[in-house]
Design an enzyme around this catalytic site. Structure first.
Site, PDB file in Angstrom:
ATOM      1  N   HIS A   1       4.035 -19.319  -6.730  1.00  0.00           N
ATOM      2  CA  HIS A   1       4.759 -19.660  -5.515  1.00  0.00           C
ATOM      3  C   HIS A   1       5.339 -21.074  -5.646  1.00  0.00           C
ATOM      4  CE1 HIS A   1       5.533 -19.030  -1.221  1.00  0.00           C
ATOM      5  NE2 HIS A   1       5.328 -20.323  -1.088  1.00  0.00           N
TER       6      HIS A   1
ATOM      7  N   SER B   1       9.999 -19.344   0.775  1.00  0.00           N
ATOM      8  CA  SER B   1       8.717 -19.229   1.465  1.00  0.00           C
ATOM      9  C   SER B   1       8.899 -19.107   2.979  1.00  0.00           C
ATOM     10  CB  SER B   1       7.835 -20.423   1.077  1.00  0.00           C
ATOM     11  OG  SER B   1       6.512 -20.242   1.521  1.00  0.00           O
TER      12      SER B   1
ATOM     13  N   ASP C   1       1.585 -14.876  -7.137  1.00  0.00           N
ATOM     14  CA  ASP C   1       1.810 -15.365  -5.784  1.00  0.00           C
ATOM     15  C   ASP C   1       1.226 -14.356  -4.810  1.00  0.00           C
ATOM     16  OD1 ASP C   1       2.722 -16.468  -3.404  1.00  0.00           O
ATOM     17  OD2 ASP C   1       4.843 -16.157  -3.824  1.00  0.00           O
TER      18      ASP C   1
END
Length: 323
Positions: A290, A165, A260
């Site tokens: 995610h 991320s 996501d």
């Protein structure tokens, strides 16, 4: 092998991320101070951490990296079966709220699946340290850990840089700097559901912008913390997808999740890197959301999917002549 079905959110993940009774009464991230947001996030990420078995490692040590820009906490995981690799890991959490504990399962999973000594580094966080300070700190950390390899995966161990991320965003920016300054220092990068373009405008932001744990409103707040000046959102160290020179980057494995809001930009980054001549492995994890790597200790299909992602990196390293 994962039994997730494309087009369908994995049922165990769906149950895990479903709102719990009373959750609607909690304030949103943007309604509290950053310090309180960090406490909320930590409590959420560590809730259920005692469920299931964590990825096994041989040894864990908390240490401090002494870098030119200041000291940074780090955690070193050593594998049960070493394959002579050293991996630097930068955790997610929207640049502002994650820590070594909230993403420890991801670091342990990488250590176990890849047979690598994993050094998980806590970077400086906004709003105390806004862009570009975390990128500069990441460059320093990677260079320092490269010089420490004799005490880690071995003196000739390939150095892998990984992140998930926001951590993947900083990792990609830092590797870009090092590829220009010290070609060959980084053997490969492993980017899990990376943030690659902060300028927005992707269909998945609408498709998966709410109801899938990580939401568009969260992303906006995180971005405001990291890059408070909107004029910098297109900077190549922020929106790495828009960097003018991507050739010369090391082999790169990119993983996205089907459900996501970042999937589109991760997939496009893989395409742009290939067009620049970079060796790329790309996997979209079916049925996943995610942050799914952090759920591996609780859901067996997620654990299997994470291992498939790590196997892609294995193949990439072998094709590049690395162990």
């Amino acid at each position: 092998m994962s039994s997730a079905t494309p087009g369908t959110l994995h049922p165990e993940i769906e149950a895990l991320i479903a709102p719990q009774e009373g959750e609607d009464d909690h304030p949103q991230l943007w309604e509290v101070s950053v310090e309180v947001a960090r406490q909320f996030y930590r409590a959420m990420m560590l809730d259920g951490s005692d469920e299931g078995a964590p990825a096994p490692v041989a040894d864990t040590q908390d240490k401090v990296l002494r870098l030119p820009g200041g000291e940074r906490p780090c955690r070193i995981h050593r594998p049960l079966r070493s394959r002579g690799r050293t991996l630097v890991y930068f955790h997610g959490g929207g640049w502002a709220v994650g820590d070594l504990d909230t993403h420890d399962e991801v670091a342990r999973s990488l250590c176990d699946a890849l047979g690598a000594v994993v050094v998980s580094v806590q970077l400086p966080q906004p709003p105390e340290a806004i862009f570009p300070k975390p990128v500069f700190s990441a460059v320093e950390a990677i260079a320092a850990i490269h010089s420490m390899r004799s005490d880690l995966g071995g003196p000739d161990s390939p150095l892998i840089v990984a992140g998930d991320s926001s951590g993947a965003n900083v990792a990609a920016a830092a590797v870009g700097h090092l590829a220009r300054r010290q070609p060959g220092l980084v053997a490969a990068q492993f980017l899990l559901y990376p943030i690659t373009d902060l300028t927005g405008g992707y269909p998945d932001t609408m498709r998966c912008g709410s109801g899938y744990w990580f939401e568009a409103a969260h992303a906006r707040w995180f971005i405001e913390q990291y890059v408070p000046d909107p004029k910098l959102l297109g900077h190549p160290d922020v929106s790495v997808l828009r960097a003018p020179h991507l050739d010369g980057l090391p082999p790169t494995a990119i993983v996205t999740a089907e459900f996501d809001l970042l999937r589109d930009q991760g997939r496009l980054y893989a395409e742009v890197l290939r067009a620049a001549g970079v060796t790329v492995s790309y996997r979209e994890a079916a049925g996943m959301v995610h942050g799914f790597f952090g759920m591996a200790h609780r859901i067996s299909d997620v654990r299997d999917e994470a291992r498939l992602c790590c196997a892609d990196l294995d193949s990439l390293l072998r094709s590049a002549g690395e162990r």
